[in-house]
Design a protein around this motif. Sequence first.
Motif, PDB file in Angstrom:
ATOM      1  N   ASP A  34      -6.286   9.446   4.090  1.00 25.39           N
ATOM      2  CA  ASP A  34      -5.180  10.290   4.550  1.00 25.39           C
ATOM      3  C   ASP A  34      -4.400   9.600   5.664  1.00 25.39           C
ATOM      4  N   LEU A  35      -5.122   8.952   6.572  1.00 33.57           N
ATOM      5  CA  LEU A  35      -4.452   8.208   7.638  1.00 33.57           C
ATOM      6  C   LEU A  35      -3.672   7.038   7.049  1.00 33.57           C
ATOM      7  N   ALA A  36      -4.276   6.334   6.102  1.00 30.01           N
ATOM      8  CA  ALA A  36      -3.575   5.222   5.449  1.00 30.01           C
ATOM      9  C   ALA A  36      -2.324   5.716   4.743  1.00 30.01           C
ATOM     10  N   ALA A  37      -2.419   6.905   4.126  1.00 27.83           N
ATOM     11  CA  ALA A  37      -1.264   7.470   3.422  1.00 27.83           C
ATOM     12  C   ALA A  37      -0.125   7.785   4.383  1.00 27.83           C
ATOM     13  N   ARG A  38      -0.457   8.175   5.596  1.00 31.27           N
ATOM     14  CA  ARG A  38       0.585   8.439   6.599  1.00 31.27           C
ATOM     15  C   ARG A  38       1.239   7.148   7.065  1.00 31.27           C
ATOM     16  N   VAL A  39       0.410   6.131   7.262  1.00 27.48           N
ATOM     17  CA  VAL A  39       0.929   4.861   7.775  1.00 27.48           C
ATOM     18  C   VAL A  39       1.889   4.220   6.778  1.00 27.48           C
ATOM     19  N   VAL A  40       1.562   4.280   5.479  1.00 28.00           N
ATOM     20  CA  VAL A  40       2.383   3.563   4.503  1.00 28.00           C
ATOM     21  C   VAL A  40       3.750   4.216   4.289  1.00 28.00           C
ATOM     22  N   GLY A  44      10.598   2.653   8.081  1.00 25.25           N
ATOM     23  CA  GLY A  44      10.629   1.208   8.012  1.00 25.25           C
ATOM     24  C   GLY A  44       9.684   0.622   6.982  1.00 25.25           C
ATOM     25  N   GLN A  45       8.727   1.426   6.500  1.00 24.64           N
ATOM     26  CA  GLN A  45       7.800   0.935   5.484  1.00 24.64           C
ATOM     27  C   GLN A  45       8.461   0.973   4.102  1.00 24.64           C
ATOM     28  N   PRO A  46       8.192  -0.026   3.263  1.00 28.96           N
ATOM     29  CA  PRO A  46       8.811  -0.056   1.926  1.00 28.96           C
ATOM     30  C   PRO A  46       8.524   1.197   1.102  1.00 28.96           C
ATOM     31  N   LEU A  89       2.381   5.361  -3.968  1.00 33.73           N
ATOM     32  CA  LEU A  89       1.599   5.258  -2.737  1.00 33.73           C
ATOM     33  C   LEU A  89       0.190   4.708  -2.922  1.00 33.73           C
ATOM     34  N   HIS A  90      -0.470   5.058  -4.016  1.00 36.75           N
ATOM     35  CA  HIS A  90      -1.884   4.722  -4.141  1.00 36.75           C
ATOM     36  C   HIS A  90      -2.196   3.233  -4.072  1.00 36.75           C
ATOM     37  N   PRO A  91      -1.417   2.344  -4.711  1.00 33.80           N
ATOM     38  CA  PRO A  91      -1.754   0.918  -4.589  1.00 33.80           C
ATOM     39  C   PRO A  91      -1.735   0.429  -3.145  1.00 33.80           C
ATOM     40  N   ARG A  92      -0.775   0.879  -2.369  1.00 28.63           N
ATOM     41  CA  ARG A  92      -0.699   0.455  -0.963  1.00 28.63           C
ATOM     42  C   ARG A  92      -1.841   1.048  -0.144  1.00 28.63           C
ATOM     43  N   ILE A  93      -2.195   2.292  -0.433  1.00 28.18           N
ATOM     44  CA  ILE A  93      -3.303   2.929   0.277  1.00 28.18           C
ATOM     45  C   ILE A  93      -4.609   2.193  -0.026  1.00 28.18           C
ATOM     46  N   ARG A  94      -4.840   1.872  -1.296  1.00 25.10           N
ATOM     47  CA  ARG A  94      -6.072   1.166  -1.682  1.00 25.10           C
ATOM     48  C   ARG A  94      -6.191  -0.174  -0.968  1.00 25.10           C
ATOM     49  N   GLU A  95      -5.117  -0.915  -0.921  1.00 24.64           N
ATOM     50  CA  GLU A  95      -5.168  -2.227  -0.292  1.00 24.64           C
ATOM     51  C   GLU A  95      -5.447  -2.111   1.199  1.00 24.64           C
ATOM     52  N   ARG A  96      -4.841  -1.142   1.850  1.00 23.93           N
ATOM     53  CA  ARG A  96      -5.062  -0.950   3.289  1.00 23.93           C
ATOM     54  C   ARG A  96      -6.519  -0.577   3.558  1.00 23.93           C
TER      55      ARG A  96
END
Length: 208
Positions: A34-40, A44-46, A89-96
């Motif tokens: 959930d925190l990663a989902a907020r950050v991405v 300014g984030q793609p 969102l999910h690919p970016r969240i997974r990588e983070r």
Amino acid sequence: MADRVIAVTGGVASGKSAACQAFADLGVHVADADLAARVVVEPGQPALAEVVAAFGPEVLQPDGRLDRATMRQRVFADPVARKRLEGLLHPRIRERLKVECAQAPGPYVVVAIPLLAEGGGRAAYPWLDRVLVVDVPEAVQTARLRARDGIEAGLAQRMIAAQASRAQRLALADDVIVNDGSPADLRAAVGRLHARYLSAQRPTATRA
């Protein structure tokens, strides 16, 4: 680097966050999807630009941040929209999360992934060593969700229905906590699993 990665998942309002906090209180590093989902989706984030392109500028607040309430209402009313958002969102969240877990200290790290079943399960997260499901009867889940978010019963039921079923989540489980008791019961169950996870031997499937 942690030796093992333990995913914690469960339906909305099942008590995942409380379980993860109990692990954190025991000194375990917790990576939070959930925190990663907020950050991405920070300005300014793609990913935020892609969300706006897909759903329109009305999903933004005046300060340029994602309007989460508007987005939630939209995706829970439209399965196609929900899948589209998850695809962004999910690919970016997974990588983070993968990077954070790789850098975590201790014998094991916990990663909170509420949408593990919906997001591809173990196939999408091949670096998981174990999955803990926090399970709760749907009636209890509905009551907790309404009390937590102050929402009407219909929205609560749609939010639950939009997620994977209990059976789908439990099919992923190595370990299960049935969280239909008190907070103290939940902390005790986490404590028992913590002791097993610290064991030198890989634990077998358990129900805490």
